[in-house]
Design a protein around this motif. Structure first.
Motif, PDB file in Angstrom:
ATOM      1  N   ALA A   1       0.811  -1.217   0.000  1.00  9.49           N
ATOM      2  CA  ALA A   1       0.000   0.000   0.000  1.00  9.49           C
ATOM      3  C   ALA A   1       0.846   1.270   0.000  1.00  9.49           C
ATOM      4  O   ALA A   1       0.319   2.365  -0.170  1.00  9.49           O
ATOM      5  N   GLY A   2       2.149   1.117   0.214  1.00 15.54           N
ATOM      6  CA  GLY A   2       3.032   2.288   0.188  1.00 15.54           C
ATOM      7  C   GLY A   2       2.900   3.195   1.403  1.00 15.54           C
ATOM      8  O   GLY A   2       3.190   4.386   1.337  1.00 15.54           O
ATOM      9  N   PHE A   3       2.497   2.618   2.547  1.00 12.11           N
ATOM     10  CA  PHE A   3       2.466   3.393   3.797  1.00 12.11           C
ATOM     11  C   PHE A   3       3.870   3.387   4.387  1.00 12.11           C
ATOM     12  O   PHE A   3       4.464   2.321   4.564  1.00 12.11           O
TER      13      PHE A   3
ATOM     14  N   LEU B   1      -7.072   3.035  -2.632  1.00  6.66           N
ATOM     15  CA  LEU B   1      -6.289   1.806  -2.509  1.00  6.66           C
ATOM     16  C   LEU B   1      -6.607   1.244  -1.135  1.00  6.66           C
ATOM     17  O   LEU B   1      -6.312   1.871  -0.118  1.00  6.66           O
ATOM     18  N   LEU B   2      -7.221   0.073  -1.115  1.00  2.60           N
ATOM     19  CA  LEU B   2      -7.714  -0.496   0.142  1.00  2.60           C
ATOM     20  C   LEU B   2      -7.196  -1.924   0.301  1.00  2.60           C
ATOM     21  O   LEU B   2      -7.243  -2.714  -0.643  1.00  2.60           O
ATOM     22  N   GLY B   3      -6.711  -2.238   1.495  1.00  2.00           N
ATOM     23  CA  GLY B   3      -6.233  -3.598   1.741  1.00  2.00           C
ATOM     24  C   GLY B   3      -6.640  -4.089   3.113  1.00  2.00           C
ATOM     25  O   GLY B   3      -7.127  -3.327   3.950  1.00  2.00           O
TER      26      GLY B   3
ATOM     27  N   VAL C   1     -14.270  -1.126  -9.157  1.00  2.03           N
ATOM     28  CA  VAL C   1     -12.949  -1.641  -8.764  1.00  2.03           C
ATOM     29  C   VAL C   1     -12.180  -1.964 -10.043  1.00  2.03           C
ATOM     30  O   VAL C   1     -12.660  -2.714 -10.887  1.00  2.03           O
ATOM     31  N   THR C   2     -11.006  -1.372 -10.178  1.00  4.93           N
ATOM     32  CA  THR C   2     -10.243  -1.555 -11.419  1.00  4.93           C
ATOM     33  C   THR C   2      -9.135  -2.602 -11.288  1.00  4.93           C
ATOM     34  O   THR C   2      -8.731  -3.195 -12.276  1.00  4.93           O
ATOM     35  N   GLU C   3      -8.618  -2.796 -10.075  1.00  3.35           N
ATOM     36  CA  GLU C   3      -7.574  -3.813  -9.874  1.00  3.35           C
ATOM     37  C   GLU C   3      -7.789  -4.523  -8.546  1.00  3.35           C
ATOM     38  O   GLU C   3      -8.209  -3.903  -7.565  1.00  3.35           O
ATOM     39  N   ARG C   4      -7.470  -5.809  -8.553  1.00  2.00           N
ATOM     40  CA  ARG C   4      -7.473  -6.602  -7.320  1.00  2.00           C
ATOM     41  C   ARG C   4      -6.204  -7.455  -7.358  1.00  2.00           C
ATOM     42  O   ARG C   4      -5.880  -8.018  -8.406  1.00  2.00           O
ATOM     43  N   TRP C   5      -5.514  -7.574  -6.213  1.00  2.00           N
ATOM     44  CA  TRP C   5      -4.282  -8.358  -6.231  1.00  2.00           C
ATOM     45  C   TRP C   5      -3.950  -8.883  -4.833  1.00  2.00           C
ATOM     46  O   TRP C   5      -4.568  -8.485  -3.843  1.00  2.00           O
ATOM     47  N   ALA C   6      -2.958  -9.770  -4.797  1.00  2.00           N
ATOM     48  CA  ALA C   6      -2.456 -10.303  -3.519  1.00  2.00           C
ATOM     49  C   ALA C   6      -0.936 -10.299  -3.552  1.00  2.00           C
ATOM     50  O   ALA C   6      -0.322 -10.211  -4.621  1.00  2.00           O
ATOM     51  N   GLY C   7      -0.338 -10.390  -2.397  1.00  2.00           N
ATOM     52  CA  GLY C   7       1.123 -10.483  -2.288  1.00  2.00           C
ATOM     53  C   GLY C   7       1.465 -11.293  -1.052  1.00  2.00           C
ATOM     54  O   GLY C   7       0.599 -11.533  -0.202  1.00  2.00           O
TER      55      GLY C   7
ATOM     56  N   PHE D   1      12.306 -18.766  11.135  1.00  2.63           N
ATOM     57  CA  PHE D   1      12.395 -17.307  11.244  1.00  2.63           C
ATOM     58  C   PHE D   1      11.412 -16.567  10.333  1.00  2.63           C
ATOM     59  O   PHE D   1      11.183 -15.379  10.513  1.00  2.63           O
ATOM     60  N   VAL D   2      10.895 -17.238   9.322  1.00  2.00           N
ATOM     61  CA  VAL D   2      10.009 -16.529   8.389  1.00  2.00           C
ATOM     62  C   VAL D   2       9.010 -17.488   7.757  1.00  2.00           C
ATOM     63  O   VAL D   2       9.364 -18.593   7.353  1.00  2.00           O
ATOM     64  N   ARG D   3       7.742 -17.034   7.708  1.00  2.00           N
ATOM     65  CA  ARG D   3       6.702 -17.871   7.088  1.00  2.00           C
ATOM     66  C   ARG D   3       5.851 -16.996   6.166  1.00  2.00           C
ATOM     67  O   ARG D   3       5.692 -15.783   6.409  1.00  2.00           O
ATOM     68  N   PRO D   4       5.288 -17.603   5.092  1.00  2.00           N
ATOM     69  CA  PRO D   4       4.567 -16.808   4.091  1.00  2.00           C
ATOM     70  C   PRO D   4       3.107 -16.539   4.469  1.00  2.00           C
ATOM     71  O   PRO D   4       2.325 -17.469   4.644  1.00  2.00           O
ATOM     72  N   VAL D   5       2.762 -15.270   4.588  1.00  2.00           N
ATOM     73  CA  VAL D   5       1.389 -14.857   4.908  1.00  2.00           C
ATOM     74  C   VAL D   5       0.936 -13.891   3.816  1.00  2.00           C
ATOM     75  O   VAL D   5       1.670 -12.966   3.461  1.00  2.00           O
ATOM     76  N   ARG D   6      -0.258 -14.130   3.294  1.00  5.08           N
ATOM     77  CA  ARG D   6      -0.719 -13.303   2.177  1.00  5.08           C
ATOM     78  C   ARG D   6      -1.456 -12.045   2.635  1.00  5.08           C
ATOM     79  O   ARG D   6      -1.980 -11.992   3.740  1.00  5.08           O
ATOM     80  N   ALA D   7      -1.497 -11.052   1.746  1.00  8.77           N
ATOM     81  CA  ALA D   7      -2.327  -9.864   1.967  1.00  8.77           C
ATOM     82  C   ALA D   7      -2.928  -9.489   0.622  1.00  8.77           C
ATOM     83  O   ALA D   7      -2.299  -9.687  -0.421  1.00  8.77           O
ATOM     84  N   GLN D   8      -4.161  -8.966   0.664  1.00 13.51           N
ATOM     85  CA  GLN D   8      -4.845  -8.596  -0.575  1.00 13.51           C
ATOM     86  C   GLN D   8      -5.225  -7.125  -0.568  1.00 13.51           C
ATOM     87  O   GLN D   8      -5.464  -6.537   0.484  1.00 13.51           O
ATOM     88  N   MET D   9      -5.316  -6.570  -1.780  1.00 10.29           N
ATOM     89  CA  MET D   9      -5.730  -5.163  -1.931  1.00 10.29           C
ATOM     90  C   MET D   9      -6.657  -5.013  -3.127  1.00 10.29           C
ATOM     91  O   MET D   9      -6.786  -5.925  -3.949  1.00 10.29           O
ATOM     92  N   LEU D  10      -7.272  -3.839  -3.218  1.00 11.04           N
ATOM     93  CA  LEU D  10      -8.020  -3.465  -4.422  1.00 11.04           C
ATOM     94  C   LEU D  10      -7.773  -1.984  -4.686  1.00 11.04           C
ATOM     95  O   LEU D  10      -7.368  -1.231  -3.793  1.00 11.04           O
ATOM     96  N   ALA D  11      -8.014  -1.585  -5.931  1.00  5.23           N
ATOM     97  CA  ALA D  11      -7.948  -0.168  -6.303  1.00  5.23           C
ATOM     98  C   ALA D  11      -9.231   0.184  -7.052  1.00  5.23           C
ATOM     99  O   ALA D  11      -9.717  -0.616  -7.852  1.00  5.23           O
ATOM    100  N   THR D  12      -9.789   1.364  -6.756  1.00  5.01           N
ATOM    101  CA  THR D  12     -11.017   1.789  -7.440  1.00  5.01           C
ATOM    102  C   THR D  12     -10.693   2.792  -8.542  1.00  5.01           C
ATOM    103  O   THR D  12      -9.584   3.322  -8.613  1.00  5.01           O
ATOM    104  N   ALA D  13     -11.699   3.069  -9.351  1.00  7.46           N
ATOM    105  CA  ALA D  13     -11.611   4.178 -10.319  1.00  7.46           C
ATOM    106  C   ALA D  13     -11.474   5.485  -9.514  1.00  7.46           C
ATOM    107  O   ALA D  13     -11.826   5.517  -8.332  1.00  7.46           O
ATOM    108  N   PRO D  14     -10.991   6.559 -10.146  1.00 10.63           N
ATOM    109  CA  PRO D  14     -10.790   7.813  -9.415  1.00 10.63           C
ATOM    110  C   PRO D  14     -12.083   8.361  -8.806  1.00 10.63           C
ATOM    111  O   PRO D  14     -13.146   8.282  -9.413  1.00 10.63           O
ATOM    112  N   LEU D  15     -11.947   8.898  -7.592  1.00  2.60           N
ATOM    113  CA  LEU D  15     -13.037   9.581  -6.891  1.00  2.60           C
ATOM    114  C   LEU D  15     -12.534  10.974  -6.532  1.00  2.60           C
ATOM    115  O   LEU D  15     -11.320  11.189  -6.468  1.00  2.60           O
TER     116      LEU D  15
END
Ligand SMILES: Cc1cc2nc3c(=O)[nH]c(=O)nc-3n(C[C@H](O)[C@H](O)[C@H](O)COP(=O)(O)OP(=O)(O)OC[C@H]3O[C@@H](n4cnc5c(N)ncnc54)[C@H](O)[C@@H]3O)c2cc1C
Length: 393
Positions: free
Chosen positions: A61-63, A278-280, A321-327, A238-252
């Motif tokens: 999310a770039g925070f 941009l919401l996750g 919603v224009t994009e949906r993704w996970a990482g 020391f490290v395990r894989p955990v997912r996170a999801q986000m979406l992006a909307t059209a401009p408001l």
């Protein structure tokens, strides 16, 4: 992916370098950057299985937050007051280094401040306390009561919030590209490291096998995030894989000027310069499924993100919603990054486990990893040492 006898024999000639940095997320690119600063004459290669910033660093999310999580009171309860203070100041330094050493315009760095907002009364109490504790530890922070907060963020139903003045937002993908370019490292995209053969009697360098070509290096830095156990299964503790999801909307129309982190960080949203939301989050509602390395979003979690928007920001709900993704994030056992020695490779180190806060740590953590590789004392001392997990008492 396997290679046939013919394909393996037909690979490009070996690439030789002083340091092979494996993984071109924020940690890998930053390690290459700080290596250039410390040892300008060294040849550094920056390898990635995909494109630059293919992993979490290009998907987040770039925070740019301060502290080990969004709530300093919780950090103090988890890590103890002294360690929480050191982690806080490490992340403040990370932000200062990004602002001072890099060209913020290249990755849309905006000093917006940040807001951690409460979904419930108990969280509100912790955030109110956090504001005082942050100020006592030298960080400019304030508490916002519910009415003022909801007016300020155009939200509904939040119980109160914490504002940290030095929080910021950025474009994480461009940040990584900028740092990689400044490092002047040789970038080798689509070079997935399959295994690492330690130096032997006939060879002084480590051999990194990739489908494209072998890479030989005097030292290796592993910055592969949650993929680390695939290369060294023993490091899975020391490290395990955990997912996170986000979406992006059209401009408001623009209404949100600062990033908002809510419900103990389980939801987060911001608005891009062009007005896209941009919401996750919502991972806590799907814990069993949100593990592993897949980058596909799921319908059920995405529906929960939209339900959150409808409940707390009704005016933004319904935007296409224009994009949906996970990482995939690399979670460490205590949520704090780890740096350790690579097994059987003298002088080589790995860094992983930045959990959900890699932007807050990454640039400065690369500086620590680079210091390890050059044999110097890392700027943060033992803050990220894996020794902290050895105490079985
Ligand atoms: C949806 C989402 C939202 C987030 N939001 C935020 C946020 O707003 N703020 C924040 O601070 N953090 C956030 N995070 C967390 C943050 O993105 C991570 O902590 C951070 O990016 C980790 O950086 P890294 O360099 O360690 O890993 P990565 O960016 O994952 O980089 C690792 C790289 O290694 C490569 N690789 C893996 N295996 C190999 C191999 N064998 N050979 C070669 N290359 C390999 C991968 O392709 C990848 O590019 C978020 C994460 C996600 C997924």
């Amino acid at each position: 992916m396997t290679l046939s006898f013919w394909q393996r024999r037909d690979r490009a000639p070996a690439f030789e370098c002083d340091v092979a940095v494996v993984g071109s997320g924020l940690v890998g690119a930053s390690t290459a950057f700080w290596l250039r600063r410390r040892r300008p004459a060294w040849d550094v290669a920056l390898l990635d299985a995909g494109l630059l910033a293919a992993g979490a660093s290009g998907r987040n999310a770039g925070f740019l937050l301060q502290g080990a999580s969004g709530c300093y009171q919780a950090d103090r309860a988890t890590h103890g007051a002294e360690r929480a203070r050191r982690l806080l100041h490490f992340t403040c330094k990370n932000r200062d280094l990004i602002a001072a050493e890099l060209d913020g315009a290249a990755f849309d760095l905006r000093p917006t401040g940040s807001l951690t907002v409460a979904g419930g009364m108990e969280e509100d109490r912790r955030l109110r306390q956090s504001a005082e504790q942050l100020r006592a530890d030298g960080v400019t922070a304030g508490y916002l009561a519910p009415t003022a907060l909801n007016e300020r963020i155009g939200g509904r139903g939040f119980r109160g919030g914490l504002r940290v003045k030095s929080g910021a937002v950025l474009d994480p993908c461009r940040l990584v590209r900028h740092v990689a370019a400044r490092s002047k490292a040789t970038v080798l995209e689509h070079h997935a490291v399959e295994r690492i053969v330690p130096p032997g009697d006939d060879r002084h360098t480590a051999l990194l096998e990739t489908p494209v070509r072998p890479v030989r290096a005097r030292r290796v830095a592993l910055a592969v995030n949650a993929h680390l156990p695939k290369l060294y299964p023993a490091l899975s503790r020391f490290v395990r894989p955990v997912r996170a999801q986000m979406l992006a909307t059209a401009p408001l129309p623009r209404w949100l000027t600062a990033p908002v982190y809510s419900h103990e960080g389980f939801f987060y949203l911001r608005q891009s310069a062009g007005g896209r939301v941009l919401l996750g989050g919502a991972r806590h509602l799907h814990r069993a499924k949100e593990v592993g390395y897949a980058t596909d979003p799921t319908e059920a979690l995405q529906a929960d993100l939209e339900a959150y928007l409808a409940e707390y920001f009704p005016h933004a709900s319904g935007a296409p919603v224009t994009e949906r993704w996970a990482g995939t994030m690399g979670f460490s056992p205590d949520g704090v990054p780890c740096i350790g020695a690579v097994p059987r490779l003298p002088g080589s180190y790995w860094a992983a486990g930045l959990t959900g806060h890699g932007m807050a740590y990454g640039f400065h953590l690369g500086r620590c990893l680079a210091a390890r590789l050059t044999g110097d004392a890392p700027p943060a001392g033992d803050l990220f040492s894996t020794d902290r997990f050895d105490d079985t008492s």
